[in-house]
Design a protein around this motif. Structure first.
Motif, PDB file in Angstrom:
ATOM      1  N   ASN A   3       0.360   9.739 -10.882  1.00 51.11           N
ATOM      2  CA  ASN A   3       1.617  10.127 -11.474  1.00 51.11           C
ATOM      3  C   ASN A   3       2.849  10.003 -11.179  1.00 51.11           C
ATOM      4  O   ASN A   3       3.299  10.376 -11.107  1.00 51.11           O
ATOM      5  N   THR A   4       2.474   9.067  -9.896  1.00 48.36           N
ATOM      6  CA  THR A   4       4.149   8.565  -9.071  1.00 48.36           C
ATOM      7  C   THR A   4       4.657   6.503  -9.615  1.00 48.36           C
ATOM      8  O   THR A   4       3.658   5.784 -10.326  1.00 48.36           O
ATOM      9  N   ILE A   5       5.609   6.574  -9.461  1.00 47.34           N
ATOM     10  CA  ILE A   5       6.714   5.448  -9.612  1.00 47.34           C
ATOM     11  C   ILE A   5       6.616   4.894  -8.361  1.00 47.34           C
ATOM     12  O   ILE A   5       7.428   5.508  -7.563  1.00 47.34           O
ATOM     13  N   ARG A   6       6.895   3.710  -7.562  1.00 48.82           N
ATOM     14  CA  ARG A   6       6.621   3.358  -6.123  1.00 48.82           C
ATOM     15  C   ARG A   6       7.803   1.850  -6.172  1.00 48.82           C
ATOM     16  O   ARG A   6       7.349   1.183  -7.119  1.00 48.82           O
ATOM     17  N   LEU A   7       8.854   1.775  -5.990  1.00 46.17           N
ATOM     18  CA  LEU A   7      10.038   0.709  -6.116  1.00 46.17           C
ATOM     19  C   LEU A   7       9.343  -0.099  -4.770  1.00 46.17           C
ATOM     20  O   LEU A   7       9.767   0.481  -3.713  1.00 46.17           O
ATOM     21  N   GLU A  46       0.422  -1.088   0.234  1.00 49.35           N
ATOM     22  CA  GLU A  46       0.116  -0.263  -0.023  1.00 49.35           C
ATOM     23  C   GLU A  46       0.919   1.038   0.157  1.00 49.35           C
ATOM     24  O   GLU A  46       1.972   1.062   0.514  1.00 49.35           O
ATOM     25  N   GLY A  47       0.244   2.080  -0.607  1.00 51.93           N
ATOM     26  CA  GLY A  47       1.260   3.407  -0.399  1.00 51.93           C
ATOM     27  C   GLY A  47       0.362   4.717  -1.516  1.00 51.93           C
ATOM     28  O   GLY A  47       0.128   5.641  -1.220  1.00 51.93           O
ATOM     29  N   HIS A  48      -0.203   4.000  -2.757  1.00 50.69           N
ATOM     30  CA  HIS A  48      -0.353   4.831  -3.805  1.00 50.69           C
ATOM     31  C   HIS A  48      -2.161   5.020  -3.142  1.00 50.69           C
ATOM     32  O   HIS A  48      -2.935   4.666  -2.584  1.00 50.69           O
ATOM     33  N   GLY A  75       7.073  12.739 -11.079  1.00 50.45           N
ATOM     34  CA  GLY A  75       7.728  13.403 -11.953  1.00 50.45           C
ATOM     35  C   GLY A  75       6.309  14.275 -12.601  1.00 50.45           C
ATOM     36  O   GLY A  75       6.587  15.017 -14.183  1.00 50.45           O
ATOM     37  N   HIS A  76       5.804  12.902 -13.348  1.00 44.68           N
ATOM     38  CA  HIS A  76       4.782  12.660 -14.242  1.00 44.68           C
ATOM     39  C   HIS A  76       3.968  14.226 -14.341  1.00 44.68           C
ATOM     40  O   HIS A  76       3.591  14.416 -12.777  1.00 44.68           O
ATOM     41  N   SER A  77       3.046  14.155 -14.625  1.00 47.93           N
ATOM     42  CA  SER A  77       2.135  15.346 -14.600  1.00 47.93           C
ATOM     43  C   SER A  77       0.832  14.544 -15.388  1.00 47.93           C
ATOM     44  O   SER A  77      -0.448  15.246 -14.179  1.00 47.93           O
ATOM     45  N   ASP A  78       0.959  13.578 -15.233  1.00 49.03           N
ATOM     46  CA  ASP A  78      -0.635  13.030 -15.160  1.00 49.03           C
ATOM     47  C   ASP A  78      -0.279  11.077 -14.927  1.00 49.03           C
ATOM     48  O   ASP A  78       0.979  11.018 -14.448  1.00 49.03           O
ATOM     49  N   ARG A  79      -1.248  10.569 -15.094  1.00 49.70           N
ATOM     50  CA  ARG A  79      -0.835   9.204 -14.580  1.00 49.70           C
ATOM     51  C   ARG A  79      -0.014   8.534 -15.523  1.00 49.70           C
ATOM     52  O   ARG A  79       0.348   8.481 -16.882  1.00 49.70           O
ATOM     53  N   VAL A  80       0.551   7.350 -14.520  1.00 47.78           N
ATOM     54  CA  VAL A  80       1.722   6.597 -15.361  1.00 47.78           C
ATOM     55  C   VAL A  80       1.026   5.270 -15.771  1.00 47.78           C
ATOM     56  O   VAL A  80       0.233   4.934 -14.967  1.00 47.78           O
ATOM     57  N   ASP A 122      15.114  -1.975 -15.180  1.00 45.51           N
ATOM     58  CA  ASP A 122      16.935  -2.974 -15.599  1.00 45.51           C
ATOM     59  C   ASP A 122      17.856  -2.888 -14.425  1.00 45.51           C
ATOM     60  O   ASP A 122      17.339  -2.694 -13.461  1.00 45.51           O
ATOM     61  N   ASP A 123      18.920  -3.163 -13.983  1.00 40.26           N
ATOM     62  CA  ASP A 123      20.146  -3.346 -13.199  1.00 40.26           C
ATOM     63  C   ASP A 123      19.912  -1.867 -13.010  1.00 40.26           C
ATOM     64  O   ASP A 123      20.105  -1.677 -10.983  1.00 40.26           O
ATOM     65  N   ALA A 124      20.245  -1.015 -13.849  1.00 38.44           N
ATOM     66  CA  ALA A 124      20.679   0.596 -13.595  1.00 38.44           C
ATOM     67  C   ALA A 124      19.109   1.287 -13.068  1.00 38.44           C
ATOM     68  O   ALA A 124      19.309   2.699 -12.939  1.00 38.44           O
ATOM     69  N   MET A 125      18.539   1.182 -14.073  1.00 36.37           N
ATOM     70  CA  MET A 125      17.478   2.157 -14.148  1.00 36.37           C
ATOM     71  C   MET A 125      16.163   2.029 -13.729  1.00 36.37           C
ATOM     72  O   MET A 125      15.100   0.241 -14.530  1.00 36.37           O
ATOM     73  N   VAL A 126      14.924   2.801 -14.045  1.00 34.35           N
ATOM     74  CA  VAL A 126      13.192   2.693 -14.181  1.00 34.35           C
ATOM     75  C   VAL A 126      13.011   3.418 -15.296  1.00 34.35           C
ATOM     76  O   VAL A 126      13.595   5.022 -15.196  1.00 34.35           O
ATOM     77  N   VAL A 127      12.363   3.080 -15.883  1.00 33.74           N
ATOM     78  CA  VAL A 127      11.636   3.489 -17.313  1.00 33.74           C
ATOM     79  C   VAL A 127      10.478   4.107 -17.203  1.00 33.74           C
ATOM     80  O   VAL A 127       9.699   2.599 -16.745  1.00 33.74           O
ATOM     81  N   SER A 128       9.550   4.645 -17.449  1.00 29.11           N
ATOM     82  CA  SER A 128       8.545   5.458 -17.012  1.00 29.11           C
ATOM     83  C   SER A 128       7.334   5.967 -18.178  1.00 29.11           C
ATOM     84  O   SER A 128       8.301   6.599 -18.687  1.00 29.11           O
ATOM     85  N   GLY A 129       6.209   5.795 -18.393  1.00 32.71           N
ATOM     86  CA  GLY A 129       5.834   6.133 -19.256  1.00 32.71           C
ATOM     87  C   GLY A 129       4.024   6.474 -18.564  1.00 32.71           C
ATOM     88  O   GLY A 129       3.549   6.191 -17.869  1.00 32.71           O
ATOM     89  N   SER A 130       3.492   7.716 -19.474  1.00 34.08           N
ATOM     90  CA  SER A 130       2.953   8.384 -18.928  1.00 34.08           C
ATOM     91  C   SER A 130       1.528   9.216 -19.454  1.00 34.08           C
ATOM     92  O   SER A 130       1.893   9.493 -21.098  1.00 34.08           O
ATOM     93  N   LYS A 131       0.032   9.358 -19.222  1.00 34.44           N
ATOM     94  CA  LYS A 131      -0.669  10.190 -19.842  1.00 34.44           C
ATOM     95  C   LYS A 131      -0.598  11.328 -20.378  1.00 34.44           C
ATOM     96  O   LYS A 131      -0.333  11.768 -21.341  1.00 34.44           O
TER      97      LYS A 131
END
Length: 159
Positions: A96-100, A73-75, A114-119, A125-134
């Motif tokens: 609009n957030t991403i949680r790890l 829980e958190g979103h 950082g997103h201004s609308d829904r993710v 991968d081992d180094a990065m997370v990538v997110s797409g948004s509305k």
């Protein structure tokens, strides 16, 4: 929502269930119940199934037994995307957030904003997370620090 590996297909539905299917025979193997609203995203590996729903929560299941292992829980709005690896679960939400999340403990590791609308989509991968948004952008994040690395712009509508 669907995911698959060499042996199995997992599906999530508006009927609030997650179903596991034998990929070769088409036989239903298990039904996972616990969500109180539509299942919006699923992911799996050899030992675990992760599911997200309109109820703002993520559930973690034992793939073999079908037992719920954890409840994240958190979103503050519907969770629309999930992915995982051996150590981490990543979720994206209509808030609009991403949680790890730590896969073993279920504790939140990081909050990416950082997103201004829904993710709508997440990957890692081992180094990065990538997110797409509305908001029509794709954002790349440092997986450890949570710092935004880059913003990819060019789409004229939701990603």
């Amino acid at each position: 929502a669907v995911a698959m590996d060499d042996a199995m297909v997992v599906s999530g539905s508006k009927d609030s269930t997650i179903r596991l299917w034998d990929r070769v025979t088409g036989q239903q193997i298990n039904v996972l119940e616990g969500h109180s609203s539509a299942v919006t995203a699923v992911a799996m590996d050899d030992t675990m199934v992760v599911s997200a729903s309109w109820e703002n929560k993520i559930r973690v299941w034992d793939r073999k037994t079908g037992e719920q292992i954890n409840f994240l829980e958190g979103h503050s709005s519907a969770v629309s995307a999930v992915t995982m690896d051996d150590a981490t679960i990543v979720s994206g939400s209509r808030d609009n957030t991403i949680r790890l999340w730590d896969r073993k403990t279920g504790q939140q590791i990081n909050l990416l904003e950082g997103h201004s609308d829904r993710v709508t989509a997440v990957a890692m991968d081992d180094a990065m997370v990538v997110s797409g948004s509305k908001d029509s952008t794709i954002r790349l994040w440092d997986r450890v620090t949570g710092q935004q690395i880059n913003v990819l712009e060019g789409h004229s509508s939701a990603v």
